[in-house]
Design an enzyme around this catalytic site. Structure first.
Site: not given
Ligand SMILES: *Cc1c(COP(=O)(O)O)cnc(C)c1O
Length: 378
Positions: A45, A97, A169, A194
């Site tokens: 961890r 998001y 983000d 993604k």
């Molecule tokens: C998918 C996504 C998230 C969250 O990520 P997870 O891996 O699903 O927890 C946050 N911001 C954006 C822009 C996303 O597309």
């Protein structure tokens, strides 16, 4: 070294013991401490060699001073919010998001942290939403699902003038197209699920920061709360990152061509893509994004909720699913899917209309994707 070279070599040294070109996946949860002496790793961890490798790659690609890999994007975002204390205020962009919206409104609010959403593409009015308690500014560029563009450099200055940190983000843009730390942001967050992973086969998140002290605080929080990326997912992420630049550039090219085709189509009411000259964020995007305008785009059809639903149910190549950023193209209707966790009122306020369709453009051939959209619109 340039981006593509770093993506392949940073954090990916040949195994010293065996000469293996790809480092092994280290699955051990604990590490011997001979004579009670701690080595580089003691418990998985707190640190794991496979995770550490991919953190080095992520750090190099975002040009940061330290990275952390998490079990999901939301775990990474949550870790940032755990730096906040009761009575602190978060100022977030209007079209964040859906999961971030839910975390901010339903979870961190329990600890007495307040959140406001405001349009970060208009920094003159955005500035009016700061208070003396604002400690964190949270933005996305391009925003979701309208592909709004926020001027990250100007936003960083604004946040710093108010004594707040700027977190970006960067999931949609990826470090291929935008590197927020170079523009003055303090924290970059990714859903590695993604584009970074890129193959719809892992769930992961990342933080990369501009400052070593901030990294220490976040590392402490991550270790104390435990949402780390597993060794196997760390390996998959390393593997995905090696082709990130090629994928994102090619997918962006195809998205750009599809956006132009859709814009010229009478069945389509409006196309939201920062690469189109008519997009409100076009000029900022040209300045801020390098070598492409992203592979996400949205459009409104001339039709109602049911007709829109029929279009997204009718594609054959574009698969009906939330998520984005992988080699296979996806289609969805934000009002009923990705943004269902928004309050209905906020949905309308942020332009998430019933006839809105969002595409994540994959690596398939442009002509095949165009034909698929054509038959679905028919
Ligand atoms: C998918 C996504 C998230 C969250 O990520 P997870 O891996 O699903 O927890 C946050 N911001 C954006 C822009 C996303 O597309």
């Amino acid at each position: 070294m340039k981006f593509r070279t770093l993506a392949i070599h940073a954090g990916n040294k040949a195994d010293r013991e065996t000469g293996a070109v790809v480092p092994p996946i280290h699955i051990a949860s604990t590490y011997v401490q001979p004579g009670g002496k701690r080595g580089a790793f003691d418990y998985s961890r707190s640190g794991n060699p496979t995770r550490s490798n991919v953190e080095q790659t992520l750090n190099a690609l975002e040009n940061g001073k330290g990275a952390l890999a998490f079990a999901s994007g939301m775990a990474a975002t949550h870790c940032v919010t755990m730096l906040l204390e009761s009575n602190d205020h978060v100022l977030a962009g209007a079209d964040i998001y859906g999961g971030t919206y839910r975390l901010f409104h339903d979870i961190i609010s329990r600890g007495g942290v307040s959140v406001s959403l405001a349009d970060s593409t208009r920094l003159d009015t955005f500035a009016g939403h700061f208070s003396s308690r604002t400690r964190l500014v949270w933005i996305e560029s391009p925003g979701n699902p309208q592909m709004t563009i926020t001027d990250i450099r100007a936003c960083a200055e604004l946040a710093h003038d108010h004594g707040a940190l700027l977190a970006v983000d960067n999931t949609f843009a990826t470090p291929v197209l935008t590197r927020p730390l170079e523009l003055g942001a303090d924290i970059v967050m990714h859903s590695a699920t993604k584009y970074l992973g890129g193959h719809s086969d892992l769930l992961g998140g990342a933080l990369v920061v501009r400052d070593r002290e901030l990294w220490e605080q976040l590392y402490f929080t991550q270790n104390a709360t435990g949402a780390v990326l597993s060794p196997f997912d760390s390996f998959l992420l390393s593997r995905g990152l090696k082709t990130l630049e090629l994928r994102v550039r090619e997918q962006s090219n195809t998205a750009h061509r599809l956006a132009e085709w859709l814009e010229a189509d009478v069945r389509v009411a409006r196309v939201m893509y920062p690469g189109l000259p008519g997009h409100p964020g076009h000029q900022t995007a040209q300045r801020q994004m390098e070598g492409g305008m992203g592979a996400m785009l949205s459009f409104e059809i001339n039709g109602d909720f049911e007709e829109t639903k029929r279009v997204v149910y009718s594609t054959r190549l574009f698969q009906l699913a939330v998520s984005l950023g992988a080699v296979e193209s996806l289609i969805e209707q934000p009002a009923g899917m990705s943004h269902a966790s928004y309050a209905a009122e906020d949905r309308t306020k942020h332009g998430i209309t019933d006839n809105l369709i969002r595409l994540s453009v994959g690596l398939e051939d442009f002509e095949d994707l165009r034909e698929d959209l054509d038959q679905a619109l028919n």
